[in-house]
Design a protein around this motif. Structure first.
Motif, PDB file in Angstrom:
ATOM      1  N   GLY A  40      -3.418   3.271 -12.900  1.00  0.00           N
ATOM      2  CA  GLY A  40      -3.485   4.651 -13.390  1.00  0.00           C
ATOM      3  C   GLY A  40      -3.028   5.659 -12.352  1.00  0.00           C
ATOM      4  N   VAL A  41      -3.356   5.416 -11.083  1.00  0.00           N
ATOM      5  CA  VAL A  41      -2.944   6.329 -10.020  1.00  0.00           C
ATOM      6  C   VAL A  41      -1.428   6.389  -9.916  1.00  0.00           C
ATOM      7  CG1 VAL A  41      -3.131   4.530  -8.240  1.00  0.00           C
ATOM      8  CG2 VAL A  41      -3.251   6.929  -7.584  1.00  0.00           C
ATOM      9  N   ALA A  42      -0.754   5.245 -10.088  1.00  0.00           N
ATOM     10  CA  ALA A  42       0.707   5.196 -10.017  1.00  0.00           C
ATOM     11  C   ALA A  42       1.330   5.938 -11.187  1.00  0.00           C
ATOM     12  CB  ALA A  42       1.181   3.748  -9.999  1.00  0.00           C
ATOM     13  N   ARG A  43       0.808   5.701 -12.365  1.00  0.00           N
ATOM     14  CA  ARG A  43       1.359   6.366 -13.550  1.00  0.00           C
ATOM     15  C   ARG A  43       1.224   7.877 -13.444  1.00  0.00           C
ATOM     16  NH1 ARG A  43      -0.857   5.723 -19.721  1.00  0.00           N
ATOM     17  NH2 ARG A  43       0.448   7.365 -20.626  1.00  0.00           N
ATOM     18  N   LEU A  44       0.066   8.339 -12.992  1.00  0.00           N
ATOM     19  CA  LEU A  44      -0.138   9.778 -12.834  1.00  0.00           C
ATOM     20  C   LEU A  44       0.823  10.371 -11.811  1.00  0.00           C
ATOM     21  CD1 LEU A  44      -3.966  10.521 -12.877  1.00  0.00           C
ATOM     22  CD2 LEU A  44      -2.203  11.574 -14.303  1.00  0.00           C
ATOM     23  N   ALA A  45       0.977   9.689 -10.687  1.00  0.00           N
ATOM     24  CA  ALA A  45       1.854  10.191  -9.626  1.00  0.00           C
ATOM     25  C   ALA A  45       3.290  10.309 -10.114  1.00  0.00           C
ATOM     26  CB  ALA A  45       1.783   9.266  -8.411  1.00  0.00           C
ATOM     27  N   LEU A  46       3.747   9.329 -10.876  1.00  0.00           N
ATOM     28  CA  LEU A  46       5.139   9.338 -11.345  1.00  0.00           C
ATOM     29  C   LEU A  46       5.345  10.337 -12.480  1.00  0.00           C
ATOM     30  CD1 LEU A  46       6.067   5.531 -11.272  1.00  0.00           C
ATOM     31  CD2 LEU A  46       6.331   7.278  -9.495  1.00  0.00           C
ATOM     32  N   GLU A  47       4.401  10.406 -13.406  1.00  0.00           N
ATOM     33  CA  GLU A  47       4.557  11.324 -14.527  1.00  0.00           C
ATOM     34  C   GLU A  47       4.421  12.783 -14.085  1.00  0.00           C
ATOM     35  OE1 GLU A  47       1.977  10.322 -17.746  1.00  0.00           O
ATOM     36  OE2 GLU A  47       3.107   8.510 -18.277  1.00  0.00           O
ATOM     37  N   ALA A  48       3.488  13.049 -13.188  1.00  0.00           N
ATOM     38  CA  ALA A  48       3.269  14.426 -12.734  1.00  0.00           C
ATOM     39  C   ALA A  48       4.165  14.812 -11.570  1.00  0.00           C
ATOM     40  CB  ALA A  48       1.798  14.614 -12.340  1.00  0.00           C
ATOM     41  N   LYS A  49       4.847  13.799 -10.978  1.00  0.00           N
ATOM     42  CA  LYS A  49       5.759  14.036  -9.848  1.00  0.00           C
ATOM     43  C   LYS A  49       5.029  14.713  -8.682  1.00  0.00           C
ATOM     44  CE  LYS A  49       9.867  14.446 -12.816  1.00  0.00           C
ATOM     45  NZ  LYS A  49       9.147  14.096 -14.071  1.00  0.00           N
ATOM     46  N   VAL A  50       3.925  14.107  -8.271  1.00  0.00           N
ATOM     47  CA  VAL A  50       3.130  14.656  -7.172  1.00  0.00           C
ATOM     48  C   VAL A  50       2.915  13.581  -6.107  1.00  0.00           C
ATOM     49  CG1 VAL A  50       1.951  16.296  -8.685  1.00  0.00           C
ATOM     50  CG2 VAL A  50       0.939  14.042  -8.268  1.00  0.00           C
ATOM     51  N   PRO A  51       2.655  13.981  -4.869  1.00  0.00           N
ATOM     52  CA  PRO A  51       2.379  13.000  -3.807  1.00  0.00           C
ATOM     53  C   PRO A  51       0.982  12.411  -3.945  1.00  0.00           C
ATOM     54  CG  PRO A  51       2.149  15.218  -2.952  1.00  0.00           C
ATOM     55  CD  PRO A  51       2.675  15.366  -4.349  1.00  0.00           C
ATOM     56  N   VAL A  52       0.808  11.233  -3.373  1.00  0.00           N
ATOM     57  CA  VAL A  52      -0.503  10.590  -3.322  1.00  0.00           C
ATOM     58  C   VAL A  52      -0.950  10.567  -1.861  1.00  0.00           C
ATOM     59  CG1 VAL A  52      -1.828   8.492  -3.721  1.00  0.00           C
ATOM     60  CG2 VAL A  52      -0.006   9.147  -5.324  1.00  0.00           C
ATOM     61  N   ILE A  53      -2.125  11.097  -1.609  1.00  0.00           N
ATOM     62  CA  ILE A  53      -2.675  11.119  -0.258  1.00  0.00           C
ATOM     63  C   ILE A  53      -3.811  10.098  -0.182  1.00  0.00           C
ATOM     64  CG2 ILE A  53      -3.828  12.511   1.501  1.00  0.00           C
ATOM     65  CD1 ILE A  53      -2.502  14.961   0.123  1.00  0.00           C
ATOM     66  N   PRO A  54      -3.635   9.017   0.578  1.00  0.00           N
ATOM     67  CA  PRO A  54      -4.716   8.032   0.705  1.00  0.00           C
ATOM     68  C   PRO A  54      -5.874   8.612   1.509  1.00  0.00           C
ATOM     69  CG  PRO A  54      -2.892   7.477   2.169  1.00  0.00           C
ATOM     70  CD  PRO A  54      -2.436   8.645   1.350  1.00  0.00           C
ATOM     71  N   VAL A  55      -7.087   8.331   1.064  1.00  0.00           N
ATOM     72  CA  VAL A  55      -8.283   8.870   1.720  1.00  0.00           C
ATOM     73  C   VAL A  55      -9.271   7.730   1.946  1.00  0.00           C
ATOM     74  CG1 VAL A  55     -10.115  10.583   1.656  1.00  0.00           C
ATOM     75  CG2 VAL A  55      -7.970  11.016   0.430  1.00  0.00           C
TER      76      VAL A  55
END
Length: 234
Positions: free
Chosen positions: A134-149
């Protein structure tokens, strides 16, 4: 409104003084604009300390059970999670899960920070488990960066069955933003989604120092529950 009241006036100052959380890499979180904060999940207090060390609001995906539980305890959960702006996510899949995706995308379109635990549930033993896509799909669809925490030390603070966390200093470590723009237009490709998710989990493993297990945490929890039932335990 309740989110900021708790963070700035009621709960936040108490947590800061009593537990003295530390943070690294806060500069990796943008001061404005959308981003996904993808964290490891060790215990309940992760969702308190991660946003505490940031100036911006973090909206979390939260399992739908928190919004539907009955009784007095259920009422308090519904009040807290809904009034602090969390998004219910039904992990059974189908239309309910799709609705959660749309709600999350709306948060990102509004330029906010979205907090996600890719493992889908808390780790049963402190190790890092396989991430859901789900995190990958959201990042690609919304075109936003993912910040690991990476949450550090929270498992020791609040082991299973403990209500009030021990007085220890938890840590929050923010990694460099992960840019997946090279996969634009490929958000329906399951191999791409798995590749992106695994990259996020690898970054979390490096940040947290946890041992990685390429199995879903929910699968391990279900296995443990079945073994307890077989032994006649509750």
């Amino acid at each position: 409104m309740l989110y900021w009241l708790l963070k700035k006036v009621l709960l936040g100052p108490l947590l800061r003084v009593y537990y003295r959380p530390w943070a690294e890499g806060v500069e990796n979180v943008p001061t404005e604009g959308p981003a996904i904060l993808a964290g490891n999940h060790l215990t309940v207090v992760d969702s308190f300390f991660m946003p505490l060390v940031l100036d911006r609001k973090v909206t979390f995906w939260a399992k739908s059970d928190y919004f539907t539980e009955s009784g007095v305890k259920g009422w308090f959960k519904r009040f807290f999670f809904s009034r602090t702006g969390n998004l219910p996510v039904d992990r059974s899949g189908g239309r309910a899960s799709e609705q959660a995706m749309r709600s999350a995308e709306r948060v990102l379109r509004e330029g906010e920070l979205l907090g996600i635990y890719p493992e889908g549930t808390r780790s049963p033993d402190g190790r890092l488990y396989r991430g859901k896509t789900g995190v990958a799909r959201l990042a690609l669809e919304a075109k936003v960066p993912v910040i690991p925490v990476a949450m550090i030390g929270t498992a020791e603070m609040q082991p299973a069955g403990r209500l009030i966390p021990k007085r220890m200093r938890p840590g929050v470590r923010f990694g460099k933003p992960l840019d997946f723009s090279r996969y634009e237009g490929m958000e329906t490709d399951r191999y791409v989604l798995r590749s992106v998710t695994d990259e996020v989990m690898y970054a979390l493993m490096q940040l947290s120092g946890q041992e990685y297990v390429d199995v879903y945490a929910a699968t391990v929890k279900a296995k443990h529950a079945a073994e307890r039932r077989d032994r006649g335990e509750t």
